[in-house]
Design a protein around this motif. Sequence first.
Motif, PDB file in Angstrom:
ATOM      1  N   LEU A 427       0.844  -1.194   0.000  1.00 35.94           N
ATOM      2  CA  LEU A 427       0.000   0.000   0.000  1.00 35.94           C
ATOM      3  C   LEU A 427       0.881   1.245   0.000  1.00 35.94           C
ATOM      4  CD1 LEU A 427      -2.714   1.503   0.315  1.00 35.94           C
ATOM      5  CD2 LEU A 427      -2.419   1.292   2.804  1.00 35.94           C
ATOM      6  N   GLN A 428       0.613   2.123  -0.967  1.00 34.74           N
ATOM      7  CA  GLN A 428       1.267   3.446  -0.991  1.00 34.74           C
ATOM      8  C   GLN A 428       0.199   4.462  -0.582  1.00 34.74           C
ATOM      9  OE1 GLN A 428       2.454   4.993  -4.837  1.00 34.74           O
ATOM     10  NE2 GLN A 428       4.268   5.982  -3.944  1.00 34.74           N
ATOM     11  N   PRO A 429       0.238   4.948   0.668  1.00 33.17           N
ATOM     12  CA  PRO A 429      -0.855   5.799   1.165  1.00 33.17           C
ATOM     13  C   PRO A 429      -1.012   7.102   0.393  1.00 33.17           C
ATOM     14  CG  PRO A 429       0.512   4.974   2.957  1.00 33.17           C
ATOM     15  CD  PRO A 429       1.231   4.674   1.691  1.00 33.17           C
ATOM     16  N   HIS A 430       0.098   7.683  -0.087  1.00 38.01           N
ATOM     17  CA  HIS A 430       0.027   8.941  -0.827  1.00 38.01           C
ATOM     18  C   HIS A 430       1.249   9.047  -1.727  1.00 38.01           C
ATOM     19  CE1 HIS A 430       2.989  10.348   2.112  1.00 38.01           C
ATOM     20  NE2 HIS A 430       2.180   9.876   3.052  1.00 38.01           N
ATOM     21  N   PRO A 431       1.176   9.875  -2.766  1.00 37.06           N
ATOM     22  CA  PRO A 431       2.297   9.995  -3.709  1.00 37.06           C
ATOM     23  C   PRO A 431       3.580  10.387  -2.988  1.00 37.06           C
ATOM     24  CG  PRO A 431       0.337  11.058  -4.579  1.00 37.06           C
ATOM     25  CD  PRO A 431       0.024  10.702  -3.164  1.00 37.06           C
ATOM     26  N   GLY A 432       4.674   9.772  -3.403  1.00 34.74           N
ATOM     27  CA  GLY A 432       5.969  10.086  -2.818  1.00 34.74           C
ATOM     28  C   GLY A 432       6.315   9.214  -1.633  1.00 34.74           C
ATOM     29  N   SER A 433       5.334   8.550  -1.042  1.00 38.90           N
ATOM     30  CA  SER A 433       5.612   7.675   0.104  1.00 38.90           C
ATOM     31  C   SER A 433       6.091   6.318  -0.391  1.00 38.90           C
ATOM     32  CB  SER A 433       4.371   7.517   0.983  1.00 38.90           C
ATOM     33  OG  SER A 433       3.317   6.906   0.239  1.00 38.90           O
ATOM     34  N   GLU A 434       6.748   5.620   0.474  1.00 33.69           N
ATOM     35  CA  GLU A 434       7.275   4.306   0.121  1.00 33.69           C
ATOM     36  C   GLU A 434       6.166   3.256   0.279  1.00 33.69           C
ATOM     37  OE1 GLU A 434      10.400   2.010  -1.314  1.00 33.69           O
ATOM     38  OE2 GLU A 434      10.378   4.180  -0.924  1.00 33.69           O
ATOM     39  N   PRO A 435       5.908   2.460  -0.746  1.00 34.33           N
ATOM     40  CA  PRO A 435       4.916   1.385  -0.588  1.00 34.33           C
ATOM     41  C   PRO A 435       5.315   0.449   0.550  1.00 34.33           C
ATOM     42  CG  PRO A 435       5.485   1.671  -2.897  1.00 34.33           C
ATOM     43  CD  PRO A 435       6.470   2.481  -2.113  1.00 34.33           C
ATOM     44  N   ARG A 436       4.349   0.111   1.382  1.00 38.25           N
ATOM     45  CA  ARG A 436       4.632  -0.737   2.535  1.00 38.25           C
ATOM     46  C   ARG A 436       3.665  -1.920   2.565  1.00 38.25           C
ATOM     47  NH1 ARG A 436       5.434   2.645   7.922  1.00 38.25           N
ATOM     48  NH2 ARG A 436       6.579   0.724   8.402  1.00 38.25           N
ATOM     49  N   PRO A 437       4.054  -2.986   3.282  1.00 38.43           N
ATOM     50  CA  PRO A 437       3.162  -4.161   3.352  1.00 38.43           C
ATOM     51  C   PRO A 437       1.802  -3.801   3.930  1.00 38.43           C
ATOM     52  CG  PRO A 437       5.351  -4.714   4.176  1.00 38.43           C
ATOM     53  CD  PRO A 437       5.338  -3.220   3.979  1.00 38.43           C
ATOM     54  N   LEU A 438       0.775  -4.539   3.524  1.00 33.41           N
ATOM     55  CA  LEU A 438      -0.563  -4.316   4.063  1.00 33.41           C
ATOM     56  C   LEU A 438      -0.533  -4.456   5.584  1.00 33.41           C
ATOM     57  CD1 LEU A 438      -2.746  -6.393   1.567  1.00 33.41           C
ATOM     58  CD2 LEU A 438      -2.400  -3.924   1.600  1.00 33.41           C
ATOM     59  N   GLY A 439      -1.257  -3.567   6.254  1.00 34.81           N
ATOM     60  CA  GLY A 439      -1.301  -3.614   7.705  1.00 34.81           C
ATOM     61  C   GLY A 439      -0.295  -2.709   8.370  1.00 34.81           C
ATOM     62  N   ARG A 440       0.623  -2.116   7.588  1.00 34.84           N
ATOM     63  CA  ARG A 440       1.609  -1.186   8.139  1.00 34.84           C
ATOM     64  C   ARG A 440       1.477   0.146   7.404  1.00 34.84           C
ATOM     65  NH1 ARG A 440       7.125  -4.265   7.479  1.00 34.84           N
ATOM     66  NH2 ARG A 440       7.897  -2.203   8.098  1.00 34.84           N
ATOM     67  N   GLY A 441       1.482   1.213   8.154  1.00 25.39           N
ATOM     68  CA  GLY A 441       1.436   2.536   7.538  1.00 25.39           C
ATOM     69  C   GLY A 441       0.036   3.001   7.205  1.00 25.39           C
ATOM     70  N   ALA A 442      -1.018   2.337   7.742  1.00 28.49           N
ATOM     71  CA  ALA A 442      -2.402   2.773   7.499  1.00 28.49           C
ATOM     72  C   ALA A 442      -3.181   2.643   8.792  1.00 28.49           C
ATOM     73  CB  ALA A 442      -3.041   1.917   6.406  1.00 28.49           C
ATOM     74  N   SER A 443      -4.136   3.547   8.991  1.00 27.51           N
ATOM     75  CA  SER A 443      -4.992   3.463  10.170  1.00 27.51           C
ATOM     76  C   SER A 443      -5.938   2.276  10.023  1.00 27.51           C
ATOM     77  CB  SER A 443      -5.805   4.756  10.314  1.00 27.51           C
ATOM     78  OG  SER A 443      -6.728   4.864   9.239  1.00 27.51           O
TER      79      SER A 443
END
Length: 566
Positions: A427-443
């Motif tokens: 998941l890349q939450p917003h442009p410029g951010s590093e894609p991260r595994p599902l479950g990390r970096g999202a509320s």
Amino acid sequence: MIEEISIRDLGVIAESTLPLGPGFTAITGETGAGKTMVVTALGLLLGARADSGSVRVGAQQSWVEGRWRVPAVGDIAERVTEAGGDVDRIGSSGDAELVVSRSVSPEGRSRAYAGGRSAPIAVLTELGERLVVVHGQSEQLRLKSATAQREALDRFAGESVHAPLARYRDAWSRWRDGARELDELTTDRDRRAREAEELRAALDEIEQAAPQPGEDDELDERVERLENVETLRVAAAAAREQLSAEESDGPDALALIDSARRALEGAARHDGALGELVDALQAAQYQVADAAAQLSSYLAGLDADGARDLELLQERKALLANLTRKYGPSLDDVIARLETGSARLFELDGDAERIDVLRARVDDDAREVESLAAELTAERVAAGGALEASVTAELAALAMPDARIVVEVTDRGELGSSGRDAVAILLQPHPGSEPRPLGRGASGGELSRVMLAIEVVLAGTQPVPTFVFDEVDAGVGGAAAIEIGRRLAKLAESSQVLVVTHLAQVAAFATNHLTVVKDTGGAVTESSVRKLEGAEREAEMARLLSGLSDSESAVAHARELLELAH
């Protein structure tokens, strides 16, 4: 699908029954009314860990029962049968009813039942994995493992991956088995050469001896006879002398019988009965004479030179005993060794040729595996791009316009039964951010929407009997909430969908609306569950919209939402 869940003394719920059925069921209610207890109850039926704190105050135990409609034949029915339970067929529909229940005591003790019989909690867990997928802010992700994410991508890709994957697995199995056999042949070449040399020597030794079936028993009998030849001679001579004396003047059996016969012959003319006795003595005389003749023949047959024969027989016995000790345990086993050993020797002597043929075959299989693995990678990369686009489009409609899903297909460095690809859904939450595994970096709310988007996209290729979403609409409102409701309704076209929600925009799309009602009139708060229809549903929708169930404008708005949804 789940047709009904019954709850007793769980949290604030004293006793309630949830009528569910197919389609989209929304569960609403005031804060603290016990909506989450519905998800907790379902979790208990799916093998979740029991919490003694969830037992209603003053109750002896909590009790949850679920009634599922499942195929009458299949892995679910088989697992229930293995656990000692049973499913009840529903007419001739091909379906059956499965009853699963669970109790929890205030001390934390828990018992589970499946198909009418007590069962380990693990059985409920196994059944739950086949029947229900739960998405909640505190739940584990269904696609948490790399294997699950690869399998999800493959199912999304469909035949474009399934066909080459089937060919790849056939080729990979041949290549793996051939490589293993080749490694065994080459690694054990020296050992197999020694085995061939030892086997050849053994077969030569057995062939030279040329043992015959039953020969050992026959030798034992002959040796026994020769070792006791003098005893046999004395006994036979004495017996013959008693029957027919040739070397003494004493009476013998023949003479005595003859005298008896002559004594009766003179008197037989006076009594016919004596005539019969005369005939009997005459017959006895013949038999004794025959026995004497046989003894004479036996004595003549005793070889005076038997000592040499005995030596040869004992040498033969020793030879056979040595073969039996080395290649036995019996002489029959030694003889059988000739046949089996010859076949094994033929196999061992062909190792060099086999290795060359096998190496060529393994090389051909390896090239095919590499080619098919590359084809799989290309198809997965293409499917990954399509999955990215589809899920990202869903996220935009779910109030996450800047988020995107990234599907990475990388080389894991070795070939396996599914190819050489490692698949990761990020998941890349917003442009410029590093894609991260599902479950990390999202509320929690964002993650719920991400999983909803993925489930909607996968629904056509990865059907699941029942989805449960708890607070999937957290942090969302307005148009985005309507889109969440619309997508849940879309998911419900192929699966049963249960949603705990606090938004009217989501509940409006449900085909079945349940509400958890709180009663604080007594000493202890109690809640119950009621199905809503007509005006009652409009009033609950109005409460969700404005907090006022009797506001005319809110009711009008609720009615408008329901018309929009349906």
